[in-house]
Design a protein around this motif. Structure first.
Motif: not given
Length: 315
Positions: A99-106
């Motif tokens: 939720y906080q870092f969607p750009e880092r979660t595949e």
């Protein structure tokens, strides 16, 4: 990092899989699957702050704080993105990280995860009660601790399926001999559980998984968090893949490591990694979550959940 020792194991090569353990555990809970996953992936398995060989300071033990810590660890190690796998409390951290870092979660893999319903074993709720720290201090003296851990391990090998997880309970109990560990775990639990059960929930944000592949894995005989919560995940996030492993308890990755690895590998192989689209994320947030089911009349059957009305835009 930030003046505190952070312990972790990193091994293998290829796309990164981040393994987040549960309450009172450490990276060794993943021991049966690390080497198998490392044949095809880079595996990063940290000890969360307050656990294992990581420091146990007076610090922020919220799920948001843990998510920040994982972002910082990945940054230090030069890892941009990962498939995040979270077990039990670690599942709550995984959800918060996504939720906080969607750009880092595949992708997101939740294993017997917290955050999918209020129910949880009374043993965890008991940690929030006054006097826990003092009582566990008394129960952790060498003679009592050794006898109790030996009994728990013996029971775990009894063949009774509902007792299979007691070897992990024994390891957690043994770790409570350290006053710093007891204090850290107490802070963790108070941030996510009260006497009614779990406080944290993904229910109000599950709609955001529309933009991220999610797999939910549960042991059919889980005595810590009910297997029914896997169905909750399927309702909250209809696109999620749900896998129930028979003859497995709260630690399905230990009970059936080969099957668990097959599930994770197949999920990764058959899904495209999430690519964060800021505009689509904004649209989802604007559309809002599914609101509570509406009843046609008092006592009537619930209607299907519907999305909250889109906020009117100025002309």
């Amino acid at each position: 990092m930030h003046g505190h020792r952070r312990a972790y194991v990193i091994t293998g090569s290829g796309p990164v899989v981040l393994l987040l353990h549960g309450l009172g555990c450490d990276h060794t809970t993943w021991a049966p699957v690390i080497a198998r996953l490392a044949r095809t992936h880079t595996v990063l398995a940290p000890d969360l702050l307050g656990h294992g060989e990581s420091d146990k300071p007076r610090a922020d033990y919220s799920v948001g704080g843990y998510a920040n810590g994982m972002r910082d660890l990945m940054t230090v190690l030069g890892i941009d993105t990962a498939t995040v796998v979270g077990h039990s409390f670690g599942g709550g951290v995984a959800m918060q990280f996504a939720y906080q870092f969607p750009e880092r979660t595949e992708r997101l893999v939740l294993v017997g995860s917290g955050g999918l319903g209020p129910e949880v074993t009374p043993a965890i709720r008991a940690i929030t009660t006054p006097g826990f720290h003092q009582v566990m201090g008394a129960l952790a003296v060498p003679g009592v601790r050794h006898a109790t851990t030996a009994a728990l391990k013996l029971l775990s090998r009894s063949g009774v399926r509902h007792l299979r997880d007691l070897d992990e309970v024994a390891a957690i109990y043994d770790s409570l001999q350290d006053a710093r560990t007891r204090a850290a775990i107490r802070h963790v639990v108070r941030a996510v559980v009260d006497w009614k059960g779990q406080i944290i929930t993904m229910a109000d944000r599950a709609y955001l998984t529309e933009a991220m592949p999610m797999c939910v894995v549960w042991g059919a005989d889980d005595q810590v968090i009910p297997v029914a919560h896997a169905s909750n995940a399927g309702t909250l996030a209809p696109s999620a893949r749900v896998e129930i492993i028979p003859d497995a308890g709260h630690f399905p990755h230990k009970d059936h490591p080969e099957r668990f690895v097959r599930i994770v590998r197949d999920f990764i192989r058959t899904t495209e990694p999430s690519r964060h689209d800021r505009e689509r994320w904004r649209e989802l947030l604007e559309e809002g979550a599914l609101v509570a089911p509406v009843h046609a009349e008092a006592g009537g059957a619930p209607l299907a959940p519907v999305r909250a009305a889109r906020r009117a835009k100025p002309a």
